[in-house]
Scaffold this motif. Structure first.
Motif, PDB file in Angstrom:
ATOM      1  N   ILE A 174       0.934  -1.184   0.115  1.00  0.00           N
ATOM      2  CA  ILE A 174      -0.128   0.001  -0.130  1.00  0.00           C
ATOM      3  C   ILE A 174       0.968   1.185   0.171  1.00  0.00           C
ATOM      4  CG2 ILE A 174      -1.861   1.340   1.385  1.00  0.00           C
ATOM      5  CD1 ILE A 174      -2.802  -1.637   2.418  1.00  0.00           C
ATOM      6  N   ALA A 175       0.597   2.165  -0.929  1.00  0.00           N
ATOM      7  CA  ALA A 175       1.619   3.566  -1.023  1.00  0.00           C
ATOM      8  C   ALA A 175       0.947   4.142   0.220  1.00  0.00           C
ATOM      9  CB  ALA A 175       1.206   3.908  -2.352  1.00  0.00           C
ATOM     10  N   LEU A 176       2.022   5.091   0.672  1.00  0.00           N
ATOM     11  CA  LEU A 176       1.760   5.820   1.764  1.00  0.00           C
ATOM     12  C   LEU A 176       2.044   7.002   1.639  1.00  0.00           C
ATOM     13  CD1 LEU A 176       3.298   3.495   4.392  1.00  0.00           C
ATOM     14  CD2 LEU A 176       0.972   3.523   3.965  1.00  0.00           C
ATOM     15  N   GLY A 177       2.771   7.602   0.389  1.00  0.00           N
ATOM     16  CA  GLY A 177       3.111   9.024   0.269  1.00  0.00           C
ATOM     17  C   GLY A 177       4.500   8.944   0.059  1.00  0.00           C
ATOM     18  N   ASP A 178       4.972  10.412  -0.229  1.00  0.00           N
ATOM     19  CA  ASP A 178       6.415  10.781  -0.629  1.00  0.00           C
ATOM     20  C   ASP A 178       7.399  10.677   0.407  1.00  0.00           C
ATOM     21  OD1 ASP A 178       7.136  12.842  -2.915  1.00  0.00           O
ATOM     22  OD2 ASP A 178       8.391  12.951  -1.272  1.00  0.00           O
ATOM     23  N   ILE A 179       8.629  10.079  -0.270  1.00  0.00           N
ATOM     24  CA  ILE A 179       9.683   9.932   0.748  1.00  0.00           C
ATOM     25  C   ILE A 179      10.177  10.920   1.278  1.00  0.00           C
ATOM     26  CG2 ILE A 179      10.456   7.340  -0.176  1.00  0.00           C
ATOM     27  CD1 ILE A 179      12.538   8.987  -1.618  1.00  0.00           C
ATOM     28  N   ASN A 180       9.711  12.385   0.964  1.00  0.00           N
ATOM     29  CA  ASN A 180      10.425  13.471   1.618  1.00  0.00           C
ATOM     30  C   ASN A 180       9.984  13.406   3.133  1.00  0.00           C
ATOM     31  OD1 ASN A 180      11.969  13.971  -0.580  1.00  0.00           O
ATOM     32  ND2 ASN A 180      10.303  14.944  -1.554  1.00  0.00           N
ATOM     33  N   THR A 181       8.805  13.052   3.478  1.00  0.00           N
ATOM     34  CA  THR A 181       8.572  12.782   4.702  1.00  0.00           C
ATOM     35  C   THR A 181       9.152  11.588   5.521  1.00  0.00           C
ATOM     36  OG1 THR A 181       6.713  11.276   4.155  1.00  0.00           O
ATOM     37  CG2 THR A 181       6.080  13.675   4.085  1.00  0.00           C
TER      38      THR A 181
END
Ligand SMILES: [Zn+2]
Length: 276
Positions: A34-41
């Motif tokens: 499941i995609a959780l969002g950008d890796i900059n977070t």
């Protein structure tokens, strides 16, 4: 239009098949990424059924790689995602999979109905096995591209409903690869050896920790070639195929665990999961 966008959004996790992630199959015994969002977070912390879940970087995104228990109910489930102070829930659906039944005759009756001494031994072995399976380490995982641990014939797939000498037992929790005694078994991915031992049902056994609750187990070996604490690379020899423990012939029984859940090892091997 809103309805279409809404359903697209919630369907997206099921369409994921990024190269370095296992095949998604949202069924009991399967895996969902499941995609959780950008890796900059910062890396989010994820739980499913109160158990910590592996989180990995792929295509500039964080992904949760969730193991689904064979006993999971069909229908809607959710993961809890904590990112800094933000907490949210992502829903997904588990669909049914009808695993076939398998009837096996075991000549050694004590392997089906252990006597009191055997039961004592089985109980005494549990803490070491459970300790291995409860390992959570922060080893970094670059990808989940596994290579098959033994060249042989796939003799029993994962999930079969099992009957030993006509008695219903637990479903088949791994993937069986039949090969002659002495065939090399190699590590499908890098990791650390967390336990080796000789157990009643599993025979000579090796457990590997690949990081973040991704654990693999190798059972029924004739020979163990590694030691607990040893760091291994993909392809390191772990031991040799044998027929120790509860078997009907020489084979490797291969287990893979995610979030303390046994999942289908074939989902980590693209050539095998294509057939699912
Ligand atoms: Zn097996």
């Amino acid at each position: 239009m809103i309805k279409i966008l809404f359903s697209l959004f919630f369907c997206l996790p099921f369409l994921v098949h990024a190269q370095n992630l296992p095949t998604t199959l949202a069924v009991p015994g399967g895996i969902i990424s499941i995609a959780l969002g950008d890796i900059n977070t910062p890396a989010p912390e994820v739980t499913f059924l109160d158990k910590k879940v592996l989180v990995l970087e792929e295509n500039q995104q964080w992904y949760a790689v969730v193991g689904i228990p064979l006993k999971a109910k069909i229908g809607q489930h959710s993961i809890q995602v904590k990112s800094g102070k933000k907490e949210n829930t992502i829903n997904f659906t588990i669909t049914d999979k009808d695993y076939p039944a398998q009837y096996i005759t075991i000549k050694n009756k004590r392997m089906v109905n252990p006597n009191p001494d055997d039961l004592k031994r089985i109980r005494s072995e549990r803490p070491a096995i459970n300790k291995a399976l409860n390992t959570w380490s922060l080893r970094s995982i670059n990808d989940l591209n596994f290579q098959i641990p033994v060249i042989g014939r796939l003799s029993s797939p994962f999930g079969l409903k099992r009957f030993f000498n006509k008695q219903p037992k637990n479903p088949h929790s791994g993937l069986d690869i039949a090969a002659i005694t002495g065939t090399d078994i190699s590590a499908p991915a890098a990791g650390i050896v967390i336990n080796t031992g000789s157990y009643y049902y599993n025979g000579n056994t090796v457990f590997l920790d690949h990081g973040q609750g991704l654990i693999s187990g190798y059972f029924h070996l004739s020979k163990i070639s590694v030691q607990a604490g040893q760091i291994i690379e993909q392809g390191t020899k772990l031991g040799e195929v044998g027929e120790t423990g509860r078997v009907t012939g020489p084979h490797l029984h291969w287990n893979v665990y995610l979030n303390k859940t046994k999942v289908d090892p074939a989902l980590f091997i693209p050539e095998l999961s294509a057939a699912q």
